[in-house]
Design an enzyme around this catalytic site. Sequence first.
Site, mmCIF file in Angstrom:
data_model
loop_
_atom_site.group_PDB
_atom_site.id
_atom_site.type_symbol
_atom_site.label_atom_id
_atom_site.label_comp_id
_atom_site.label_asym_id
_atom_site.label_seq_id
_atom_site.Cartn_x
_atom_site.Cartn_y
_atom_site.Cartn_z
ATOM 1 N N ASP A 47 50.581 73.693 43.725
ATOM 2 C CA ASP A 47 50.170 72.760 44.783
ATOM 3 C C ASP A 47 51.381 72.741 45.723
ATOM 4 O O ASP A 47 52.187 73.683 45.711
ATOM 5 C CB ASP A 47 49.845 71.373 44.196
ATOM 6 N N LYS A 105 45.905 66.916 37.056
ATOM 7 C CA LYS A 105 46.920 67.175 38.090
ATOM 8 C C LYS A 105 48.272 66.789 37.532
ATOM 9 O O LYS A 105 48.362 65.942 36.645
ATOM 10 C CB LYS A 105 46.635 66.312 39.322
ATOM 11 N N SER A 142 41.039 80.097 40.931
ATOM 12 C CA SER A 142 41.837 79.939 39.714
ATOM 13 C C SER A 142 40.963 80.157 38.485
ATOM 14 O O SER A 142 41.386 80.764 37.493
ATOM 15 C CB SER A 142 42.429 78.525 39.641
HETATM 16 N N1 GLU Z 1 46.258 72.591 43.902
HETATM 17 C C1 GLU Z 1 44.992 73.203 44.217
HETATM 18 C C2 GLU Z 1 43.955 72.126 44.476
HETATM 19 O O1 GLU Z 1 44.302 71.092 45.003
HETATM 20 C C3 GLU Z 1 44.581 74.255 43.230
HETATM 21 C C4 GLU Z 1 44.458 73.834 41.818
HETATM 22 C C5 GLU Z 1 44.189 74.965 40.840
HETATM 23 O O2 GLU Z 1 44.079 76.118 41.270
HETATM 24 O O3 GLU Z 1 44.071 74.679 39.658
HETATM 25 O O4 GLU Z 1 42.786 72.265 44.231
#
Ligand code: GLU
Length: 450
Positions: free
Chosen positions: A165, A125, A382
């Site tokens: 995000d 992240k 994704s």
């Molecule tokens: N931010 C999204 C999550 O919390 C997606 C992350 C992504 O697609 O890599 O899972």
Amino acid sequence: MTYIQQTISDLKHTSPAQTEFYQAVEEVLNSLGPLLESNDIYQKQAIIQRIVEPERQIMFRIPWVDDNGDIQVNKGYRIEFNSALGPYKGGLRFHPSVNAGIIKFLGFEQIFKNALTGLSIGGGKGGANFNPKGRSDAEIMRFCQSFMNELYRHIGPTTDVPAGDIGVGAREIGYMFGQYKRLTGRYEGILTGKSLLWGGSLARKEATGYGTVYFAEYMLDELGDDLKGKRCLVSGAGNVAIYAMEKLYQLGATPISCSDSSGTLYHHTGIDLKLIKRLKEGRRSDLVEYLTSYPEAIHTQVADYPENGHAIWRYAADAAFPCATQNELTLDDAQALLTNGCKLVSEGANMPSTNQAVEAFLEAGISYGPSKAANAGGVATSQLEMAQNASMQKWTFIHVDQQLKQIMKNIFISASDTAKEFGQDGNLVLGANIAGFRRVADAMIEQGVV
Ligand code: GLU
């Protein structure tokens, strides 16, 4: 002191002042008791100590020039938490609240969420303490370019693949992709959530919200029920909330609320989703503007929220879909929901319920879908985008949506069966945590002490 308490106490010394991170770790570790007791391999292999420590933490300076010609400086992060199951995968958050503790909590959750999808993706992240609110398009572009000037050296299609995000959508992904391409000269799948014009996947934008609602349908199906006719509280007004509302309408339910940083909107006959999309996707205006078209709707400002809670969860409804942010649903909120007859909670945001609120839901025995299971549809899609990029293909909306549905079903079955295996039928918190943890832990053991 138990083994788990000792681990958390050690963390507080080695990683001070990371409240949300401790919360996420506690929630996972407190579920693992039955697994750790059934097999001492995890303790012997020091899996807990290894899994709470990120493989790598990157922190960097993001200098940029605003429209007045003044120099601004933000803090950037990419936490590469765990790569046992695949390349680091997880979003980037641009929000003024971002700090190392928040990115670590998100990265930690991402490890188990990604494991639950059954796909080959590790957990990571990142983000920055940048506030996009009120910034011009040119400022957003310069910020994104400066962010990528540092990040580009750490990412790659088989090493680390960030996405969006909070505060990072198609526009920001576009600017970051462009800068990566300029710096490296390579056109490759280093980000997901890309535009449909150049490498994005159909249904990625919808996937987190749709997935959260599919998960709710699977929870209800187990009880011989469905979403038809249900009145639903939704929080948030971003990508996740908007597409959760869209899928709720498609399945015959009625979303009656949403929220943003200005406050909560309640419309008892049902939210006009077209209007919300117009307000939020195009002009990025405050929800209060909804009242110009619907004066009978109720808007509550944040300053008028009840003590220890949020206005949104005080309305009567059959189901709740928290799709805004962490800790937006407190113990008092949970109690109000339960008193008002709420029978289902499916989490679109990451860790929206406090640990005490989660306890209250589990004790009441309602259908509770924890975020790492219920919102995994976004990251799963994704991975489908990565698969399309790697094979130079473009799949149809229906094809991606069908895979998303199947993945959400598999996650539900995996969490539900694991809960049964450990004698806690219906406890999807325990089921999701053990199922996710076991997959990562077993992979770590097989790959040796690295
Ligand atoms: N931010 C999204 C999550 O919390 C997606 C992350 C992504 O697609 O890599 O899972």
